[in-house]
Design a protein around this motif. Structure first.
Motif, PDB file in Angstrom:
ATOM      1  N   PHE A  21      53.122  13.205  92.426  1.00  0.00           N
ATOM      2  CA  PHE A  21      54.452  12.756  92.839  1.00  0.00           C
ATOM      3  C   PHE A  21      54.989  13.592  93.992  1.00  0.00           C
ATOM      4  O   PHE A  21      55.698  13.076  94.852  1.00  0.00           O
ATOM      5  N   MET A  25      52.997  10.626  96.614  1.00  0.00           N
ATOM      6  CA  MET A  25      53.996   9.571  96.408  1.00  0.00           C
ATOM      7  C   MET A  25      55.339   9.865  97.085  1.00  0.00           C
ATOM      8  O   MET A  25      56.256   9.068  97.003  1.00  0.00           O
ATOM      9  N   LYS A  26      55.471  10.982  97.731  1.00  0.00           N
ATOM     10  CA  LYS A  26      56.762  11.422  98.264  1.00  0.00           C
ATOM     11  C   LYS A  26      57.417  10.386  99.184  1.00  0.00           C
ATOM     12  O   LYS A  26      58.597  10.099  99.073  1.00  0.00           O
ATOM     13  N   GLN A  28      56.972   7.130  99.263  1.00  0.00           N
ATOM     14  CA  GLN A  28      57.303   5.890  98.571  1.00  0.00           C
ATOM     15  C   GLN A  28      58.527   6.019  97.674  1.00  0.00           C
ATOM     16  O   GLN A  28      59.128   5.020  97.295  1.00  0.00           O
ATOM     17  N   LEU A  29      58.903   7.250  97.331  1.00  0.00           N
ATOM     18  CA  LEU A  29      59.995   7.464  96.376  1.00  0.00           C
ATOM     19  C   LEU A  29      61.361   7.620  97.046  1.00  0.00           C
ATOM     20  O   LEU A  29      62.309   8.061  96.414  1.00  0.00           O
ATOM     21  N   VAL A  34      61.178  13.769  91.776  1.00  0.00           N
ATOM     22  CA  VAL A  34      60.755  13.323  90.445  1.00  0.00           C
ATOM     23  C   VAL A  34      60.158  14.500  89.690  1.00  0.00           C
ATOM     24  O   VAL A  34      59.285  15.195  90.205  1.00  0.00           O
ATOM     25  N   PHE A  54      64.973  12.314  87.410  1.00  0.00           N
ATOM     26  CA  PHE A  54      65.141  12.082  88.842  1.00  0.00           C
ATOM     27  C   PHE A  54      66.319  12.875  89.386  1.00  0.00           C
ATOM     28  O   PHE A  54      67.387  12.913  88.781  1.00  0.00           O
ATOM     29  N   THR A  57      68.899  10.982  93.752  1.00  0.00           N
ATOM     30  CA  THR A  57      68.905   9.525  93.832  1.00  0.00           C
ATOM     31  C   THR A  57      69.968   8.970  92.902  1.00  0.00           C
ATOM     32  O   THR A  57      70.257   9.543  91.861  1.00  0.00           O
ATOM     33  N   ILE A  63      63.735   3.509  91.388  1.00  0.00           N
ATOM     34  CA  ILE A  63      62.625   4.439  91.587  1.00  0.00           C
ATOM     35  C   ILE A  63      61.597   4.267  90.471  1.00  0.00           C
ATOM     36  O   ILE A  63      60.388   4.270  90.719  1.00  0.00           O
ATOM     37  N   ILE A  67      57.599   3.282  90.745  1.00  0.00           N
ATOM     38  CA  ILE A  67      56.527   4.025  90.080  1.00  0.00           C
ATOM     39  C   ILE A  67      55.697   3.089  89.200  1.00  0.00           C
ATOM     40  O   ILE A  67      54.461   3.144  89.207  1.00  0.00           O
TER      41      ILE A  67
END
Length: 124
Positions: A21, A25-26, A28-29, A34, A54, A57, A63, A67
């Motif tokens: 994450f 995935m940074k 996309q989030l 996360v 989270f 956000t 989010i 995921i």
């Protein structure tokens, strides 16, 4: 009661998913931070329930949906990391961990309680 092996696998998954994450995935989030707060693994090690927290956000459900849509690629990346430790990469199920918010609500309730001072008993 979790077995020692379940705890070991859960800890390894938590560590590896945290790295996934933070690194892969940074983008996309949407800038959300996360944190994996807990991982529970079934006794047969086939399913891992991952609890997420989270920060940064407002749209936690959004989010979480991102995921969940990327679960297959996340599992693939996890498999590449744990391929020498695990025979089967568990299926991942993601949930929002709301224990911090729940604790905050309970603290707020306790703060509003007014306890009258105890009356001293007089001796007759």
């Amino acid at each position: 009661m979790e077995s020692k092996r379940q705890k070991q696998v859960a800890k390894q998954i938590q560590k590896d998913l945290g790295e996934i994450f933070q690194r892969e995935m940074k983008s996309q989030l949407e800038g959300a931070f996360v944190t994996i707060t807990d991982v529970k693994v079934t006794p047969d090690l086939a399913i891992a329930r991952v609890y997420l927290s989270f920060l940064l956000t407002k749209d936690k459900e959004g989010i979480l949906q991102i995921i969940r849509e990327n679960t297959k690629s996340i599992r693939t990346q996890l498999g590449e990391r744990v391929r020498h430790q695990l025979r089967i990469v568990p299926n991942l199920q993601f949930f929002i961990d709301d224990t911090a918010e729940y604790a905050q609500k309970i603290d707020a309730l306790f703060a509003t309680i007014v306890i009258p001072p105890a009356e001293e008993e007089t001796e007759s």
